[in-house]
Design an enzyme around this catalytic site. Structure first.
Site, PDB file in Angstrom:
ATOM      1  N   HIS A   1     -82.827  22.029 -20.980  1.00  0.00           N
ATOM      2  CA  HIS A   1     -81.961  21.652 -22.103  1.00  0.00           C
ATOM      3  C   HIS A   1     -80.503  22.042 -21.828  1.00  0.00           C
ATOM      4  O   HIS A   1     -79.599  21.212 -21.901  1.00  0.00           O
ATOM      5  CB  HIS A   1     -82.483  22.347 -23.372  1.00  0.00           C
ATOM      6  CG  HIS A   1     -81.680  22.086 -24.600  1.00  0.00           C
ATOM      7  ND1 HIS A   1     -82.128  21.276 -25.616  1.00  0.00           N
ATOM      8  CD2 HIS A   1     -80.451  22.525 -24.996  1.00  0.00           C
ATOM      9  CE1 HIS A   1     -81.207  21.230 -26.574  1.00  0.00           C
ATOM     10  NE2 HIS A   1     -80.180  21.984 -26.223  1.00  0.00           N
ATOM     11  N   GLU A   2     -80.292  23.309 -21.497  1.00  0.00           N
ATOM     12  CA  GLU A   2     -78.924  23.785 -21.271  1.00  0.00           C
ATOM     13  C   GLU A   2     -78.311  23.102 -20.038  1.00  0.00           C
ATOM     14  O   GLU A   2     -77.118  22.802 -20.025  1.00  0.00           O
ATOM     15  CB  GLU A   2     -78.884  25.311 -21.130  1.00  0.00           C
ATOM     16  CG  GLU A   2     -79.421  26.091 -22.339  1.00  0.00           C
ATOM     17  CD  GLU A   2     -78.822  25.681 -23.678  1.00  0.00           C
ATOM     18  OE1 GLU A   2     -77.693  25.141 -23.696  1.00  0.00           O
ATOM     19  OE2 GLU A   2     -79.493  25.873 -24.714  1.00  0.00           O
TER      20      GLU A   2
HETATM   21 ZN   LIG Z   1     -78.390  22.101 -27.241  1.00  0.00          ZN
END
Ligand SMILES: [Zn+2]
Length: 402
Positions: free
Chosen positions: A197-198
């Protein structure tokens, strides 16, 4: 004074959704199938109570207790079994693997450039032909003075100064358990998806290409989680898992049976989770579009009665402590998470439907989408990738809501 009918209309005017009507209509489209699914989950749990000889009706306070029993009976997934396959270094390799297959970019470890803490690792990101894109830091473990959680940040945004392109310097920061003794850092599956995600936010920042600093890479609140959430899809795909999820001691590739369990468990309790979230989102919209008479509880009850929320589920936040929809920057904005989830499911579906998870044509278009964020309306940019407006169907399928 500003020409808007209510606070919600004012707030969402700059978002991709544009109007409260669009948002309410969108939320209600998800609401109906989610509520149906929640009712099925309720029936499953009631059946379990009956089978155990409990002579009572399921109440809201019983939900998680019986949901956990259903989870064990139906899904049987043990986190401890998974962890050995998710050594931090292997997961990072998996994330690089996905980025390289999609965008042709390469990650070169650099020990000669400064780091802000000795634990931070620096990579140079280059095009396939070696052209410099930017610097990408990763900082994985907790230490005194470091905030909790995981986020992406930047030290320098892409911009132009006097006609010269300035390249970005970005960073992802996490708080994963450190290695100890002979045991390396082993991630939970939640942490695996957090890392992807990051990294998705970081790729957005690395690919941003705008002429004006004020708009380059800047996106509406209901669009900003698309670049990040879409990456989580690759992390979960069996084909990708086989490439990076390898046992830290034996090197054995994650067994198919575990992959199957992991995939199946993604749909556990999704009726409940979607309903409690949507109920809160709709409540937020009501607070900022409807007239308040005098009684908070009555307002909330009318709002929930209106959508037919069942007694066994309460909205994820009740009005009296739903603080982020008043002063926390989320007024008429709690819907953004699921709006972005629809976008990421729909966007990823393009790859899946093509039969190639790394379809070069879609990958190129998605990279263009990332580079152009902020230069046009969110929906217009999305359509340059997908050729049409997003559909809610892929998300419903992913959550097992239809
Ligand atoms: Zn996010």
């Amino acid at each position: 004074m500003l020409g808007f009918a209510n606070h919600a209309a004012y707030t969402v005017d700059v978002n991709m959704a544009k109007t409260p009507e669009t948002i309410n209509e969108f939320l209600m489209k998800l609401w109906t199938p989610a509520l149906e699914r929640a009712k099925t989950e309720r029936a499953d749990m009631q059946a379990m109570i009956n089978k155990e000889g409990g002579k009572f009706e399921l109440k809201m306070w019983d939900w998680w207790y019986y949901a956990e029993k259903v989870r064990k009976a139906k899904y049987d997934l043990d986190e401890a079994q998974l962890k050995p396959y998710f050594k931090l270094e292997n997961v990072v390799d998996g994330m690089f693997y996905v980025a390289t297959k999609l965008y042709g970019i390469q990650f070169i470890k650099r020990t000669d450039i400064p780091v802000y803490n000795e634990e931070a690792i620096a990579y140079e990101v280059q095009e396939a032909d070696g052209k410099h894109i930017g610097i990408f830091y990763m900082d994985f473990h907790p230490r005194p003075g470091k905030s909790n959680g995981a986020w992406q940040t930047g030290y320098r945004d892409q911009s132009y100064i006097n006609g010269q392109m300035i390249t970005p310097v970005v960073s992802i920061v996490c708080n994963f358990t450190r290695p100890s003794g002979d045991i390396p850092a082993l991630l939970s599956f939640d942490e695996v998806t957090t890392l992807f995600h990051e990294a998705g936010h970081a790729f957005h920042a690395l690919f941003t290409h705008g002429t004006y600093r004020r708009t380059a890479g800047v996106v509406a609140r209901d669009f900003v989680e698309l670049p990040s959430q879409i990456m989580e899809n690759w992390a979960k795909e069996p084909e990708v898992l086989r490439a990076y999820a390898k046992h830290y001691q034996t090197g054995e590739v994650i067994p198919e049976a575990l992959i199957a369990k992991l995939t199946k468990s993604a749909q556990f309790n999704q009726g409940f989770e979607t309903v409690e979230y949507l109920a809160a989102s709709l409540l937020d919209m009501d607070w900022h579009t409807k007239t308040f008479e005098s009684n908070v509880e009555a307002f909330e009850k009318a709002s929930m009665d209106n959508i037919g929320l069942i007694d066994e589920i309460v909205p994820r936040y009740r009005s009296t402590y739903f603080s982020h929809i008043f002063s926390g920057g989320y007024s008429a904005g709690y819907y953004v998470y699921i709006w972005a989830a629809v976008l990421d499911a729909d966007a990823f579906d393009a790859f899946k439907q093509s039969g190639d998870l790394f379809n070069p044509e879609y990958a190129a278009k998605f990279r263009t989408l990332l580079s152009k964020c902020g230069s046009d309306e969110g929906m217009a940019i999305y359509k340059t990738f997908r050729g049409q407006e997003p559909s809610i169907e892929p998300l419903l399928k992913r959550r097992g809501l239809k």
